[in-house]
Write an enzyme that holds these catalytic residues in place. Structure first.
Site, PDB file in Angstrom:
ATOM      1  N   ASP A   1       6.356  -6.198  -4.804  1.00 33.05           N
ATOM      2  CA  ASP A   1       6.030  -5.708  -3.594  1.00 33.05           C
ATOM      3  C   ASP A   1       6.637  -6.208  -2.450  1.00 33.05           C
ATOM      4  O   ASP A   1       5.983  -7.189  -1.891  1.00 33.05           O
ATOM      5  CB  ASP A   1       4.954  -4.759  -3.733  1.00 33.05           C
ATOM      6  CG  ASP A   1       4.816  -3.957  -2.958  1.00 33.05           C
ATOM      7  OD1 ASP A   1       5.252  -2.369  -2.363  1.00 33.05           O
ATOM      8  OD2 ASP A   1       3.863  -4.066  -1.946  1.00 33.05           O
TER       9      ASP A   1
ATOM     10  N   TYR B   1       6.994  -6.615   6.764  1.00 33.68           N
ATOM     11  CA  TYR B   1       5.672  -7.738   6.179  1.00 33.68           C
ATOM     12  C   TYR B   1       6.670  -8.730   6.649  1.00 33.68           C
ATOM     13  O   TYR B   1       7.256  -9.157   7.017  1.00 33.68           O
ATOM     14  CB  TYR B   1       5.645  -7.810   5.107  1.00 33.68           C
ATOM     15  CG  TYR B   1       5.367  -7.434   4.415  1.00 33.68           C
ATOM     16  CD1 TYR B   1       4.007  -6.379   5.163  1.00 33.68           C
ATOM     17  CD2 TYR B   1       5.220  -7.266   2.974  1.00 33.68           C
ATOM     18  CE1 TYR B   1       3.138  -5.096   3.701  1.00 33.68           C
ATOM     19  CE2 TYR B   1       4.392  -5.916   2.311  1.00 33.68           C
ATOM     20  CZ  TYR B   1       3.688  -4.887   2.839  1.00 33.68           C
ATOM     21  OH  TYR B   1       3.031  -4.084   1.882  1.00 33.68           O
TER      22      TYR B   1
ATOM     23  N   GLN C   1       1.640   4.168  -2.718  1.00 32.88           N
ATOM     24  CA  GLN C   1       1.287   3.005  -2.435  1.00 32.88           C
ATOM     25  C   GLN C   1      -0.035   2.713  -2.113  1.00 32.88           C
ATOM     26  O   GLN C   1       0.067   3.522  -0.545  1.00 32.88           O
ATOM     27  CB  GLN C   1       1.787   2.288  -2.507  1.00 32.88           C
ATOM     28  CG  GLN C   1       1.752   0.588  -1.870  1.00 32.88           C
ATOM     29  CD  GLN C   1       2.876  -0.235  -1.986  1.00 32.88           C
ATOM     30  OE1 GLN C   1       2.281  -1.020  -1.273  1.00 32.88           O
ATOM     31  NE2 GLN C   1       3.360  -0.299  -2.241  1.00 32.88           N
TER      32      GLN C   1
ATOM     33  N   TRP D   1      -2.697  -1.478  -3.108  1.00 34.53           N
ATOM     34  CA  TRP D   1      -2.910  -2.506  -2.754  1.00 34.53           C
ATOM     35  C   TRP D   1      -4.211  -3.309  -2.509  1.00 34.53           C
ATOM     36  O   TRP D   1      -4.904  -2.110  -2.300  1.00 34.53           O
ATOM     37  CB  TRP D   1      -1.851  -2.464  -2.144  1.00 34.53           C
ATOM     38  CG  TRP D   1      -2.361  -1.329  -0.688  1.00 34.53           C
ATOM     39  CD1 TRP D   1      -1.843  -0.147  -0.219  1.00 34.53           C
ATOM     40  CD2 TRP D   1      -3.177  -2.112   0.565  1.00 34.53           C
ATOM     41  NE1 TRP D   1      -2.037   0.392   0.888  1.00 34.53           N
ATOM     42  CE2 TRP D   1      -3.310  -0.766   1.725  1.00 34.53           C
ATOM     43  CE3 TRP D   1      -3.821  -2.575   1.118  1.00 34.53           C
ATOM     44  CZ2 TRP D   1      -3.338  -0.662   2.486  1.00 34.53           C
ATOM     45  CZ3 TRP D   1      -4.671  -2.731   2.739  1.00 34.53           C
ATOM     46  CH2 TRP D   1      -4.128  -0.973   3.231  1.00 34.53           C
TER      47      TRP D   1
ATOM     48  N   PRO E   1      -6.550  -4.798  -4.658  1.00 39.95           N
ATOM     49  CA  PRO E   1      -7.174  -4.303  -5.757  1.00 39.95           C
ATOM     50  C   PRO E   1      -8.818  -5.191  -5.720  1.00 39.95           C
ATOM     51  O   PRO E   1      -9.455  -4.531  -6.288  1.00 39.95           O
ATOM     52  CB  PRO E   1      -6.722  -4.651  -6.760  1.00 39.95           C
ATOM     53  CG  PRO E   1      -5.995  -5.962  -6.617  1.00 39.95           C
ATOM     54  CD  PRO E   1      -5.640  -5.066  -5.120  1.00 39.95           C
TER      55      PRO E   1
ATOM     56  N   LYS F   1     -15.735 -14.907  -3.622  1.00 39.81           N
ATOM     57  CA  LYS F   1     -16.037 -16.067  -2.442  1.00 39.81           C
ATOM     58  C   LYS F   1     -16.611 -16.138  -0.993  1.00 39.81           C
ATOM     59  O   LYS F   1     -16.998 -17.382  -0.135  1.00 39.81           O
ATOM     60  CB  LYS F   1     -15.306 -16.777  -2.545  1.00 39.81           C
ATOM     61  CG  LYS F   1     -14.159 -16.054  -1.818  1.00 39.81           C
ATOM     62  CD  LYS F   1     -12.010 -16.695  -1.614  1.00 39.81           C
ATOM     63  CE  LYS F   1     -11.505 -15.949  -1.029  1.00 39.81           C
ATOM     64  NZ  LYS F   1     -10.090 -16.611  -1.413  1.00 39.81           N
TER      65      LYS F   1
ATOM     66  N   GLY G   1      -1.047 -10.224  -4.910  1.00 34.01           N
ATOM     67  CA  GLY G   1      -1.045 -11.541  -3.545  1.00 34.01           C
ATOM     68  C   GLY G   1      -1.323 -12.988  -4.680  1.00 34.01           C
ATOM     69  O   GLY G   1      -2.256 -12.822  -4.655  1.00 34.01           O
TER      70      GLY G   1
ATOM     71  N   GLU H   1      -4.453 -16.752 -13.015  1.00 34.01           N
ATOM     72  CA  GLU H   1      -5.764 -16.790 -13.479  1.00 34.01           C
ATOM     73  C   GLU H   1      -6.118 -14.917 -13.367  1.00 34.01           C
ATOM     74  O   GLU H   1      -6.780 -14.375 -14.262  1.00 34.01           O
ATOM     75  CB  GLU H   1      -6.832 -16.991 -12.621  1.00 34.01           C
ATOM     76  CG  GLU H   1      -8.726 -16.230 -12.193  1.00 34.01           C
ATOM     77  CD  GLU H   1      -9.583 -17.016 -11.378  1.00 34.01           C
ATOM     78  OE1 GLU H   1     -10.647 -16.125 -11.456  1.00 34.01           O
ATOM     79  OE2 GLU H   1      -9.320 -17.298 -10.439  1.00 34.01           O
TER      80      GLU H   1
END
Length: 335
Positions: free
Chosen positions: A50, A55, A178, A206, A208, A217, A286, A295
């Site tokens: 995607d 972008y 989306q 998008w 998630p 983190k 991403g 992961e």
């Protein structure tokens, strides 16, 4: 390996984890690393990609095109989008007019190095262009073979219903929406999801991981880790700032024992949570380095018991955004 799901009720199958390059390719990540991430995605079984013309003002499409060069085109599903200002950002370099759709798609195909895209989506709703003009242009795009399916992004339920009705009059149907969707951002559940489910449209969601917040983190009361999105001055820090509130960060840390109890990392739990919902056709993920993808794909095939889903709700509590009015497009559009 990554599993496939149908895109709504269409015949198109896409990988349930789809690789997206918003805020990374052409801006935050060097081209060599970005290309390595795409190749890692392919190695992991991801075939759906995607992007959008806006972008990095076209640079993201160019990087993705270079990364996919030499791959069997028929084995890929490439998505891009149109609406936001691109190029020199002139009066017609924005929106969903026939002119911008046709010129925008041709430019996207040149940057991507392909003759067609599998899915072409309206990146927002355009209040300044008649819906009939937009849908007639999309119908011509389909007839030209330059796109195989049409979808939308961040349209309201009423806009989706009107768009689908008009598309039907033009001889095609919308197959996808989306939206932003995560355990923290659930604004589509009340109105958009029921409308799309009724109309046979799948959700290609998008963020998630709520732009990385659900990775765990970011710690309350602590500076953001160096090199993280929250420290990026090229756009990442601005986008993530809405989540950097102490009450949100504290609630997210309450998910850590939930993830540990089911043997998942925090990012895996966030993605697995999204994929539990049958209205989701794919979660866009991403990466700024290949190891992140390795992961994240381990969230595929995970079945979270109902008590775990309830534990996620309990941990996040009042910080979850559920207001359906938060689904919206700019009005008027940017000039």
């Amino acid at each position: 390996m990554v599993a496939y799901r149908h895109l709504g009720s269409s015949g198109l199958k896409i990988t349930e984890i789809t690789y997206g390059n918003w805020l990374t390719h052409g801006s935050q990540v060097e081209a060599d690393t970005a290309i390595e991430c795409v190749h890692t995605a392919l190695d992991l079984g991801i075939t759906s990609f995607d992007t959008a013309d806006v972008y990095a003002n076209g640079a993201a499409e160019e990087v993705l095109g270079r990364a996919l060069a030499g791959q069997r085109r028929e084995s890929l599903e490439i998505f891009t989008k149109v609406y936001w200002p691109v190029g020199p950002m002139g009066a017609n370099d924005v929106g969903l007019s026939r002119k911008h759709i046709m010129e925008g798609l041709n430019a996207s195909l040149r940057r991507l190095g392909t003759d067609y895209v599998d899915l072409y989506q309206a990146h927002r709703y355009d209040y300044e262009t008649p819906l009939e003009e937009t849908m007639a242009a999309f119908a011509d795009v389909l007839r030209s073979g330059k796109a195989l399916y049409i979808g939308v992004s961040e349209w309201t339920a009423d806009q989706i219903r009107s768009g689908q009705e008009m598309a039907g009059q033009m001889g095609f149907r919308l197959v996808s929406n989306q939206p932003q969707y995560s355990a923290l951002w659930r604004v589509i559940e009340e109105r958009v999801v029921p409308a799309c489910s009724e109309l046979g449209m799948g959700q290609v969601v998008w963020s998630p991981m709520a732009e990385g917040i659900l990775s765990g983190k970011y710690l309350p009361g602590q500076p953001a880790p160096e090199g993280s999105r929250a420290t990026d001055s090229r756009g990442g820090a601005r986008m993530i700032s809405r989540w950097m509130r102490p009450e949100v960060l504290s609630a997210v840390q309450a998910l850590r024992p939930v993830a540990q109890d089911v043997g998942l990392s925090m990012p895996q739990l966030a993605i697995a949570w999204v994929l539990q919902h049958d209205f989701v056709s794919a979660a866009i993920v991403g990466a700024s380095r290949p190891s992140q993808l390795a992961e994240n794909v381990q969230a595929c095939g995970v079945s979270l018991p109902q008590d775990v889903m309830e534990a996620v709700d309990a941990a996040l509590g009042e910080v979850v955004e559920r207001d359906p009015d938060r689904t919206q497009s700019p009005n008027p559009r940017p000039a």
